[in-house]
Design a protein around this motif. Structure first.
Motif, PDB file in Angstrom:
ATOM      1  N   TYR A   9      12.727  -0.932  -0.953  1.00  0.00           N
ATOM      2  CA  TYR A   9      12.042  -1.788   0.028  1.00  0.00           C
ATOM      3  C   TYR A   9      13.074  -2.541   0.860  1.00  0.00           C
ATOM      4  CZ  TYR A   9       7.872  -0.893  -2.709  1.00  0.00           C
ATOM      5  OH  TYR A   9       6.828  -0.266  -3.343  1.00  0.00           O
ATOM      6  N   VAL A  10      12.893  -2.493   2.157  1.00  0.00           N
ATOM      7  CA  VAL A  10      13.722  -3.299   3.049  1.00  0.00           C
ATOM      8  C   VAL A  10      12.812  -4.372   3.628  1.00  0.00           C
ATOM      9  CG1 VAL A  10      15.096  -3.328   5.149  1.00  0.00           C
ATOM     10  CG2 VAL A  10      15.264  -1.383   3.567  1.00  0.00           C
ATOM     11  N   ILE A  11      13.100  -5.623   3.282  1.00  0.00           N
ATOM     12  CA  ILE A  11      12.249  -6.744   3.685  1.00  0.00           C
ATOM     13  C   ILE A  11      12.930  -7.478   4.831  1.00  0.00           C
ATOM     14  CG2 ILE A  11      11.264  -8.956   2.907  1.00  0.00           C
ATOM     15  CD1 ILE A  11      11.007  -7.737   0.120  1.00  0.00           C
ATOM     16  N   VAL A  12      12.249  -7.554   5.968  1.00  0.00           N
ATOM     17  CA  VAL A  12      12.845  -8.178   7.150  1.00  0.00           C
ATOM     18  C   VAL A  12      12.347  -9.612   7.262  1.00  0.00           C
ATOM     19  CG1 VAL A  12      13.107  -8.077   9.641  1.00  0.00           C
ATOM     20  CG2 VAL A  12      12.953  -5.961   8.323  1.00  0.00           C
ATOM     21  N   GLY A  13      13.205 -10.579   6.922  1.00  0.00           N
ATOM     22  CA  GLY A  13      12.840 -11.996   6.973  1.00  0.00           C
ATOM     23  C   GLY A  13      12.860 -12.583   5.570  1.00  0.00           C
ATOM     24  N   GLY A  14      13.888 -13.385   5.290  1.00  0.00           N
ATOM     25  CA  GLY A  14      13.988 -14.042   3.982  1.00  0.00           C
ATOM     26  C   GLY A  14      13.388 -15.423   4.029  1.00  0.00           C
TER      27      GLY A  14
END
Ligand SMILES: Cc1cc2nc3c(=O)[nH]c(=O)nc-3n(C[C@H](O)[C@H](O)[C@H](O)COP(=O)(O)OP(=O)(O)OC[C@H]3O[C@@H](n4cnc5c(N)ncnc54)[C@H](O)[C@@H]3O)c2cc1C
Length: 593
Positions: A9-14
């Motif tokens: 999973y690549v999550i954009v926005g931490g």
């Protein structure tokens, strides 16, 4: 440009939702998760951690510095607003108030066609996010909550005044049924009296997991698609330290960039209204005119009254005027985990029904405003407009459902006409402020990119504040009621009603005229920082961008899971609801739906 190892999973926005998801998904040691966050890691920054310092970061490099286009409903004013740009996102710099939305609100999301998102299921997910000792053993989540101790007489005065007016003050603030007054909790750890938020509560305990990678100061520029067999998201183009990288997602790219940046990133990547994108020279990948539409936010106004000074009736005014003695006293008290720096200061809340509906005619006059707006074709998406309006109709004349959210703050609070905080007026007077939010506005707007450039200022944000005729009508009635609250015992005994007010307030008593109340609103209303809706979860033909599993319509392996998917805005400060959305999303993704 170099290619990198892929992640599941690549999550954009931490931010708030991104870190909840990253933590939950990486609980499975076989799942590789990457978080891409544009801002820095400021987990040890006192301006993040000390609750009373929360306004310190809202302008500067820790925030996206957005502003609206001129707002016709607010006399053409442009309203500036921040969104967090640091690890933890807006949860790292928000005002800390932690308050659940209503059962009616969440059930209405499900009725739009989102199976599995009714209050019962949603509440179970939300309870996985927070812990509050008095809330019982079933809420055992990472975010620690504190109900501040009553160190002044104001909480007692607030609840007694609401009782005088006939409202309950003993409701449960979490189970979706609250009506009346309440002292809401802050997202503050009771042991340390520090902010408890997505970065320290969720991420920190999970950070050493080998399958979890966090990139900060990394800007996601666009989503990469494979278009050989339909449309499949395969990765993200990122710029970090001046280097452009491509990172691959074996399972999903999950966008959690917030209500403004999530639709911005979709549009820059070619997902949006084909005509709009083509006119900007953006290659169209998925044509969906709903992307960036349905922007909702609470319009907010304040009324301040001079306080009759006395023991137990302290306010934050000396601190706001930066009186050195007041600052020293506040820091000393904070050393003992007490005083104004140890809490948000916005805990005295009331969720109140529409005031002034005494007769059937009063109700039908308001309902007629709803109807006229539908017939006038106020909204492009008639189908969603009708659902939205039928939800508001269902609560408009209810004696228990709130259409106004009130926050009593012991101190001067007034936004400037462009949405930032005005300094306390000169002088020695102390103030009490009633802040009013319209809980369920019908005015809806949009966010769209204005060029193909990744420059964050190339975006038109138009919330269309107070454009729906019902909104100004209902908010004006609540504003009048705010003045009634101030003239009710025991609160009235502690105010100087013919004394000073906020500089833009009309003379005492003049808001009794509804047109004067509306004029005050047009002049002074700004937006809260509670944006939702721009990648709404609902069927596409009703206005949706994602389905009930938060998958973006028209492409595989791409989801949006943040405040932008909320189709009907929560009735109050949204962070509790966004934590619930993220926990619910994690359950959905982990069960493989
Ligand atoms: C000043 C302020 C005060 C608030 N006060 C309260 C309050 O008292 N109570 C309450 O309940 N709610 C409050 N809120 C609202 C609440 O904090 C938000 O609703 C919530 O944080 C939204 O969560 P999110 O995950 O959708 O977005 P965010 O938490 O904003 O996270 C989005 C993240 O994505 C990152 N990002 C965006 N674009 C990119 C990109 N292209 N590449 C990499 N990273 C990117 C951002 O930097 C950010 O970290 C407040 C908000 C603000 C701004």
């Amino acid at each position: 440009m170099s290619s990198f190892t892929s992640f599941d999973y690549v999550i954009v926005g931490g931010g708030l939702a991104g870190l909840v998801l990253a933590t939950r998904l990486s609980e499975d040691a076989n799942t590789g998760v990457l978080v891409i966050e544009a801002g820095q890691d400021q987990t040890s920054d006192p301006r993040v951690n000390i609750p009373g310092m929360w306004p310190a970061l809202i302008r500067g490099e820790s925030a996206w510095d957005f502003k609206t286009v001129p707002q016709e409903g607010l006399e053409g004013r442009q309203i500036g607003f921040p969104q967090g740009r640091l690890l933890g996102g807006s949860s790292a710099l928000n005002g800390l108030a932690f308050s659940a939305t209503s059962k009616a609100n969440v059930d209405a999301w499900e009725s739009l066609g989102n199976a599995g998102w009714g209050w019962k299921e949603f509440y179970e997910s939300m309870k996985r996010s927070y812990s509050l000792a008095s809330e019982g053993a079933d809420a055992k989540g990472p975010v620690q909550l504190t109900v501040p101790e009553a160190d002044t007489e104001w909480p007692k005065v607030w609840t007694e005044t609401l009782t005088t007016l006939g409202f309950s003050t003993t409701g449960n603030p979490f189970n979706g049924t609250l009506s009346g007054g309440v002292v809401v909790a802050d997202s503050i750890d009771p042991l340390t009296k520090q902010r408890s938020y997505a970065a320290n509560a969720y991420l920190e305990p999970a950070r050493s997991r080998p399958n979890l990678t966090i990139w900060t100061k990394a800007d996601a520029e666009k989503i990469i698609f494979d278009r050989s067999d339909g449309v499949t998201a395969t990765g993200v183009q990122v710029v970090q330290d001046g280097e452009t990288k491509i990172v691959e997602a074996r399972k999903d790219v999950v966008i959690t960039a917030g209500t403004i940046n999530s639709p911005r990133l979709l549009e820059l990547s070619g997902v949006g209204d084909a005509k709009r994108l083509q006119s900007l020279g953006i290659d169209v990948v998925v044509d969906n005119p709903n992307v960036g539409e349905n922007l909702q936010n609470h319009p907010l106004c304040t009324l301040s009254f001079q306080v009759r000074d006395g023991p137990g009736f302290d306010t934050i005014d000396k601190l706001a005027r930066q009186d050195p003695n007041a600052i020293a006293a506040a820091m000393k008290a904070y050393g003992n985990q007490k005083g104004p720096m140890s809490k948000s200061g916005s805990n005295l809340v009331a969720q109140l029904p529409t005031p002034g509906l005494k007769t059937d005619d009063d109700v039908s006059n308001l309902t007629a405003l709803l109807q006229s707006a539908i017939l006038d074709g106020h909204d492009e998406s008639k189908s969603f407009a009708q659902s939205h309006e039928s939800f508001v109709r269902s609560i408009l004349a209810s004696p228990t459902e709130a259409t106004g959210c009130y926050i009593m703050i012991p101190g001067f609070v007034e936004p400037t006409s462009d949405g930032w905080m005005a300094p306390a007026p000169p002088g020695e007077e102390n103030y009490l402020t009633l802040t009013l939010l319209l809980a369920h506005p019908l005015s809806r707007g949009s966010v769209h990119v204005t060029s193909a450039s990744a420059d964050p200022s190339a975006v038109a944000i138009d919330p269309k504040y107070l454009s729906h005729p019902l909104d100004i009508e209902v908010m004006a009635k609540h504003l009048q009621f705010a003045e009634n609250i101030a003239t009710t015992k025991p609160l009235v005994d502690h105010l100087v009603l013919d004394g000073k007010r906020n500089p833009r307030a009309p003379p005492a008593g003049s808001l009794a005229d509804l047109s004067a109340a509306k004029e005050y609103l047009r002049k002074t209303t700004v937006g809260a920082h509670h944006f939702t809706g721009t990648c709404s979860m609902m069927p596409k033909d009703v206005g949706g961008v994602v389905d009930a599993q938060l998958r973006v319509y028209g492409c595989r392996n791409l989801r949006v899971c943040d405040a932008s998917i909320i189709p009907l805005t929560p009735r109050t400060n949204p962070q509790a609801t966004v934590y619930g959305v993220a926990e619910h999303a994690a359950r959905i993704i982990r069960t493989g739906l």
